[in-house]
Scaffold this motif. Structure first.
Motif, PDB file in Angstrom:
ATOM      1  N   ASP A 269       0.855  -1.185   0.000  1.00 11.18           N
ATOM      2  CA  ASP A 269       0.000   0.000   0.000  1.00 11.18           C
ATOM      3  C   ASP A 269       0.897   1.243   0.000  1.00 11.18           C
ATOM      4  O   ASP A 269       1.769   1.379   0.867  1.00 11.18           O
ATOM      5  CB  ASP A 269      -0.889   0.028   1.248  1.00 11.18           C
ATOM      6  N   TRP A 270       0.711   2.121  -0.976  1.00 11.49           N
ATOM      7  CA  TRP A 270       1.462   3.372  -1.040  1.00 11.49           C
ATOM      8  C   TRP A 270       0.904   4.336   0.005  1.00 11.49           C
ATOM      9  O   TRP A 270      -0.289   4.584   0.057  1.00 11.49           O
ATOM     10  CB  TRP A 270       1.342   3.986  -2.438  1.00 11.49           C
ATOM     11  N   LEU A 271       1.786   4.858   0.880  1.00  9.27           N
ATOM     12  CA  LEU A 271       1.365   5.692   2.001  1.00  9.27           C
ATOM     13  C   LEU A 271       1.905   7.112   1.867  1.00  9.27           C
ATOM     14  O   LEU A 271       2.960   7.340   1.277  1.00  9.27           O
ATOM     15  CB  LEU A 271       1.820   5.063   3.326  1.00  9.27           C
ATOM     16  N   ASP A 272       1.176   8.035   2.435  1.00  7.60           N
ATOM     17  CA  ASP A 272       1.484   9.457   2.281  1.00  7.60           C
ATOM     18  C   ASP A 272       2.396   9.928   3.413  1.00  7.60           C
ATOM     19  O   ASP A 272       1.945  10.570   4.365  1.00  7.60           O
ATOM     20  CB  ASP A 272       0.180  10.266   2.266  1.00  7.60           C
ATOM     21  N   PHE A 309       6.988   5.890   2.706  1.00 14.12           N
ATOM     22  CA  PHE A 309       6.558   4.690   3.417  1.00 14.12           C
ATOM     23  C   PHE A 309       5.679   3.810   2.536  1.00 14.12           C
ATOM     24  O   PHE A 309       4.874   4.305   1.744  1.00 14.12           O
ATOM     25  CB  PHE A 309       5.745   5.068   4.662  1.00 14.12           C
ATOM     26  N   LEU A 310       5.828   2.500   2.718  1.00  8.51           N
ATOM     27  CA  LEU A 310       4.915   1.501   2.168  1.00  8.51           C
ATOM     28  C   LEU A 310       4.370   0.666   3.319  1.00  8.51           C
ATOM     29  O   LEU A 310       5.015   0.531   4.362  1.00  8.51           O
ATOM     30  CB  LEU A 310       5.640   0.583   1.177  1.00  8.51           C
ATOM     31  N   GLY A 311       3.192   0.066   3.121  1.00  2.74           N
ATOM     32  CA  GLY A 311       2.611  -0.756   4.169  1.00  2.74           C
ATOM     33  C   GLY A 311       2.131  -2.107   3.679  1.00  2.74           C
ATOM     34  O   GLY A 311       1.676  -2.243   2.540  1.00  2.74           O
ATOM     35  N   GLY A 312       2.268  -3.136   4.520  1.00  2.00           N
ATOM     36  CA  GLY A 312       1.606  -4.418   4.316  1.00  2.00           C
ATOM     37  C   GLY A 312       2.412  -5.540   3.708  1.00  2.00           C
ATOM     38  O   GLY A 312       2.155  -6.701   3.965  1.00  2.00           O
ATOM     39  N   GLY A 313       3.379  -5.226   2.848  1.00  2.00           N
ATOM     40  CA  GLY A 313       4.146  -6.270   2.181  1.00  2.00           C
ATOM     41  C   GLY A 313       3.612  -6.575   0.799  1.00  2.00           C
ATOM     42  O   GLY A 313       2.495  -6.193   0.439  1.00  2.00           O
ATOM     43  N   ARG A 314       4.420  -7.287   0.006  1.00  2.00           N
ATOM     44  CA  ARG A 314       4.032  -7.603  -1.372  1.00  2.00           C
ATOM     45  C   ARG A 314       3.976  -9.106  -1.580  1.00  2.00           C
ATOM     46  O   ARG A 314       4.144  -9.888  -0.645  1.00  2.00           O
ATOM     47  CB  ARG A 314       4.987  -6.974  -2.372  1.00  2.00           C
ATOM     48  N   TRP A 315       3.761  -9.532  -2.811  1.00  3.67           N
ATOM     49  CA  TRP A 315       3.394 -10.909  -3.138  1.00  3.67           C
ATOM     50  C   TRP A 315       4.385 -11.973  -2.690  1.00  3.67           C
ATOM     51  O   TRP A 315       3.975 -13.091  -2.411  1.00  3.67           O
ATOM     52  CB  TRP A 315       3.151 -11.041  -4.635  1.00  3.67           C
TER      53      TRP A 315
END
Length: 348
Positions: A269-272, A309-315
């Motif tokens: 998730d792209w975060l602000d 920042f990014l959130g949650g992780g990817r595949w």
């Protein structure tokens, strides 16, 4: 007033509505509670009463327009007020977002709706064996008084009276760049930072009347989503052998306690939240000439190591995927294809 005449409230001006309460899902079944109210349908002076309804089943005969016969995963259902021979407007559910089958914009008024999705809820937060059932998502229910400030389709209320969040990572909706509108839709191919750069995302999400979530908002809506695994996609799309993202909502258990999907795994998730981690500062065009408008001169950025920042992780991040997974060194100009878009907005 003769039998069969419509009960009209002449004082109502076009656009008027008043609901004495909110539309909400009742516990223990796929039924709704609908409030008493008054609503204008079709122009000045065309006002009608709305009677309250308890245990209102959108599948019951007469309660829908025939555009659906079951509550199917991914459906957005809209609730309309339509004039009735009884003299009082009746409630009518439809999959159509404009007006019900057999009606028109002049003979119906959209007053609420809900999403059909997977429901985890707080009682099953972080439970890795629980398979969230499909049904009316309780915190997706909205009406003309209680709703997000944008199109409520595919959204849930995460902070009461304050924050609404897209249920799904976004996919392409109508329009073309730079006016395309992203949508929150089950089973769709996801928008990624391969065609776009993450620095394009604010334009797209703004077209939908939404904004990029903050770090703290991510930590809220991701709460209760189970951690990923290195050896399976059972709880999140994060198996270390995966080579790319899945369609929105592909993993049944990848649902947070607020019924937000894929907050852990699939795409970041792209975060602000932007910052610079320091070093030697210099003006750069390389971080600007990316994404959809890469060929257009748009100035320069003075930075040493501009990050976000990014959130949650990817595949393929395995056990790193989760409700507290954050990456603080994301490059806003990268086109890696591992970052997705999710919108949030305030309550109306």
């Amino acid at each position: 007033m003769a039998a069969g005449d419509l009960f009209i409230i002449p004082a109502q001006a076009a656009g008027f509505f008043s609901l004495l309460g909110s539309i909400f899902k009742e516990p223990g079944g796929e039924v709704l509670s609908l409030p008493e109210g008054m609503v204008n349908i079709g122009g000045n002076g065309k006002g009608y009463l709305l009677r309250p309804a308890l245990g209102w089943d959108p599948l019951a005969e007469g309660n829908n327009d025939g555009s659906f016969s079951s509550l199917t995963l991914g459906d957005d259902i809209y609730i309309y007020a339509v004039p009735d021979p009884s003299g009082v407007a009746s409630w009518l559910a439809s999959k159509n977002s404009t007006y019900p089958v057999g009606q028109s914009a002049e003979t119906s008024r959209k007053v609420g709706g809900f999403h059909v999705g997977r429901v985890r809820g707080i009682a099953y937060r972080y439970n890795t064996t629980y398979v969230p059932p499909v049904g009316i998502v309780p915190n997706s229910c909205w009406d003309l008084h209680h709703r997000p400030s944008c199109d409520p389709s595919g959204m849930v209320e995460v902070v009461p009276g304050r924050l609404w969040v897209d249920i799904y990572l976004n996919s392409e909706g109508p329009g073309t760049w730079p006016e395309n509108i992203p949508v929150s839709r089950y089973g769709a191919a996801l928008i990624r930072n391969n065609i776009y750069s993450p620095s394009d995302f604010h334009q797209m999400v703004g077209n939908a009347g939404k904004r990029i979530p903050s770090v703290e908002e991510f930590l809220r809506y991701a709460e209760g989503a189970p951690q990923g695994s290195n050896t399976s996609n059972d709880t999140a799309w994060g198996h270390t052998s995966n080579t790319g993202p899945a369609l929105a909502g592909a993993v049944a258990k990848a649902v947070s306690q607020y019924n937000v999907v894929d907050a852990a795994g699939n795409l970041w998730d792209w975060l602000d939240s932007h910052h610079d981690i320091g070093g030697t500062y210099a003006w750069s065009t390389a971080v600007v000439n990316v994404g959809k408008d890469a060929a257009i001169p748009r100035g320069r950025v003075n930075h040493a190591a501009w990050r976000a920042f990014l959130g949650g992780g990817r595949w393929g991040d395995g056990v790193y995927c989760g409700a507290r997974c954050l990456y603080t060194r994301a490059c806003p100009w990268y086109a890696s294809g591992s970052v997705g878009l999710r919108g949030v907005c305030d309550s109306l």
